[in-house]
Design an enzyme around this catalytic site. Structure first.
Site, PDB file in Angstrom:
ATOM      1  CE1 TYR A 112      34.801   4.608  60.114  1.00  0.00           C
ATOM      2  CE2 TYR A 112      33.277   5.606  58.560  1.00  0.00           C
ATOM      3  CZ  TYR A 112      34.241   5.731  59.538  1.00  0.00           C
ATOM      4  OH  TYR A 112      34.654   6.978  59.930  1.00  0.00           O
ATOM      5  CB  CYS A 116      28.154 -20.166  61.611  1.00  0.00           C
ATOM      6  SG  CYS A 116      29.097 -21.199  60.511  1.00  0.00           S
TER       7      CYS A 116
HETATM    8  C1  LIG Z   1      35.028   8.789  63.012  1.00  0.00           C
HETATM    9  C2  LIG Z   1      35.555  10.156  63.148  1.00  0.00           C
HETATM   10  C3  LIG Z   1      35.631  10.991  62.033  1.00  0.00           C
HETATM   11  C4  LIG Z   1      35.158  10.580  60.669  1.00  0.00           C
HETATM   12  O1  LIG Z   1      33.813  10.303  60.620  1.00  0.00           O
HETATM   13  P1  LIG Z   1      33.111  10.073  59.174  1.00  0.00           P
HETATM   14  O2  LIG Z   1      31.720   9.739  59.529  1.00  0.00           O
HETATM   15  O3  LIG Z   1      33.833   8.938  58.540  1.00  0.00           O
HETATM   16  O4  LIG Z   1      33.271  11.339  58.420  1.00  0.00           O
HETATM   17  C5  LIG Z   1      36.175  12.240  62.199  1.00  0.00           C
HETATM   18  N1  LIG Z   1      36.623  12.659  63.404  1.00  0.00           N
HETATM   19  C6  LIG Z   1      36.573  11.877  64.491  1.00  0.00           C
HETATM   20  C7  LIG Z   1      37.091  12.390  65.774  1.00  0.00           C
HETATM   21  C8  LIG Z   1      36.033  10.609  64.413  1.00  0.00           C
HETATM   22  O5  LIG Z   1      35.978   9.840  65.498  1.00  0.00           O
END
Ligand SMILES: *Cc1c(COP(=O)(O)O)cnc(C)c1O
Length: 463
Positions: free
Chosen positions: A421, A391
């Site tokens: 994600y 919605c």
């Molecule tokens: C989110 C994150 C990652 C991974 O990021 P990707 O874009 O999925 O490779 C690695 N290290 C830290 C500290 C993060 O916050």
């Protein structure tokens, strides 16, 4: 641009001005290997399969919406990162991209380490048998309980994110009679975006401690003075979905400069640097990701060169890819429910999921591609927007794409590159039941995260 500007203009005028798709792809039945998992292909009968099982069979057995993950592809990508970085470096998979016990076991078997950033992720990792010393604990506001659990279980490192946390972790470690290995997360003043980066003096964000104004040097000073901590290195993570190595180059240069300053002031050479994750993947055919060997070579060269210049021993490098390992390995399978052509605009295709299983389009304006997978079609391309059943008018899965004009309710469509994600950010909005993750490998499919049930929802509702 308003439509009245093009009274008799092209049907796709608004899309052209948004700069998404300039033209429909030459062949709507083709599956670009850049965006689809390795074992995905279209069979002779026109049906798409993954890991040797066709989507009609998968939908029948597991229902829709559902995420299908190509286990062989996941393992191959994990292994490629591991091999590319070799024995003098460590690869930490970022668990927040997608974490389940099966995935933890695959990572363990392929020789990777694991990043977690909450008590829940830590528990999942430990319960699947990941040795604690291969786990790194992240987060900008770890609770006392989380820190205690991390220290007690013996995690390989905690990445410290603030001045308060330096004291907190030292105190907890000391009270448990331990000395905790830690890295200090710094912000290097680099803002990395998909195809560009911006070097700035300050960073206006919640993570890390700024190199600017000597803040990070002060953090190292304080941490080195505390008995509960063993400071092993400096950590930097500059962003996400990055294709340009220039941002990493600036980050590495600034981190190495800090190592040199620490050596000059304290007479210690910190043995580790972590350059974070953030490497981009192809969501559409327009994206050209780098392969891990190229990335490893570039990072090693930068760090080695900078360390030679600063007369430092080259530290052990680690990286933290999340999306780049799991993102391309899965697709989301949906069933088409309703189809609403809006004359002169586009056709809205509603599927049986939406923002509850993929929030990235609404959250980041992310781009995705989509294909009809339950059959091939020779019909003309039709400009569509794939939307969910929630919605909310922002409930968009794929903003602009082309599907065959003979698309009909009951067809199965799939959105590739949803391994990262999507399930990990899934919600119960509208009391949606979060979809399962099914691992497919060599003709076998097995649920690794089951579909939520209405009983699951009611179990939490104790009023
Ligand atoms: C989110 C994150 C990652 C991974 O990021 P990707 O874009 O999925 O490779 C690695 N290290 C830290 C500290 C993060 O916050």
């Amino acid at each position: 641009m308003s439509r009245s500007a093009h009274p008799a203009g092209p049907r796709h005028a608004d899309v052209l001005t948004e700069g998404h798709y300039t033209a429909p792809p030459a062949d709507l039945n083709a599956l670009d290997p850049k965006v689809w998992a390795h074992t995905v292909s279209r069979n002779e009968d026109g049906v798409v399969s993954v890991g040797g099982i066709d989507v009609a069979t998968l939908a029948e057995e597991f229902g829709t919406p559902a995420y299908f993950m190509d286990e062989a592809d996941f393992r191959a990508r994990a292994r490629a990162w591991r091999t590319a970085f070799g024995h003098d470096a460590d690869v930490f998979y970022a668990g927040k991209a997608f974490l389940s016990r099966a995935v933890v076991r695959w990572l363990y078997e392929e020789g990777l380490n694991l990043d977690v950033c909450s008590g829940g992720e830590l528990t999942t990792a430990l319960s699947a048998g990941m040795p604690a010393d291969r786990i790194a604990f992240h987060g900008n506001n770890k609770s006392t309980e989380e820190i205690t659990k991390a220290v007690e279980s013996g995690v390989g490192r905690i990445v410290l994110d603030s001045f308060q946390e330096i004291v907190r972790v030292a105190h907890i470690a000391q009270s448990l009679g331990k000395r905790q290995r830690v890295q200090i997360r710094v912000t290097v003043g680099v803002e990395a975006h998909t195809h560009e980066f911006i070097a700035t003096a300050h960073e206006d964000q919640k993570f890390g401690i700024a190199l600017a104004d000597g803040q990070a040097a002060e953090a190292v000073r304080r941490a080195l003075a505390l008995d509960g901590l063993e400071v092993v290195g400096i950590h930097s993570h500059i962003g996400s979905q990055i294709f340009d190595m220039a941002g990493f180059e600036v980050a590495a240069r600034r981190v190495v400069a800090l190592l040199a300053a620490v050596r000059d002031e304290h007479g210690v050479e910190l043995p580790e640097i972590d350059l974070g994750g953030g490497l981009g993947i192809a969501y559409t055919s327009e994206d050209d990701p780098r392969d891990p060997h190229e990335i490893a070579k570039a990072l090693n060269e930068i760090v080695t060169r900078e360390c030679e210049a600063a007369k430092l021993q080259t530290p052990r490098i680690s990286v933290e890819p999340g999306r780049a390992i799991v993102g391309p390995t899965a697709f989301t399978l949906y069933e088409v429910g309703t189809i609403k052509p809006l004359d002169g605009l586009r056709t809205y295709v509603s599927v049986d999921g939406g923002m509850s299983d993929n929030i990235r389009t609404a959250l980041y304006d992310a781009e995705y591609s989509v294909a009809l997978v339950s059959r091939a079609s020779d019909a003309e391309p039709m400009l569509v927007r794939v939307v969910g059943k929630h919605c909310e008018s922002g409930d968009i899965v794929v903003r602009d794409a082309f599907l065959p004009a003979d698309l009909a309710p009951g067809d199965l469509i799939a959105v590739p590159a949803t391994g990262a994600y999507c399930r990990s950010m899934a919600s119960n909005y509208n009391h949606a039941l979060r979809p399962p993750v099914v691992a497919v490998n060599d003709g076998e499919a097995r649920v690794i995260v089951r579909r939520e049930t209405e009983e699951d929802l009611l179990r939490l509702d104790v009023g």
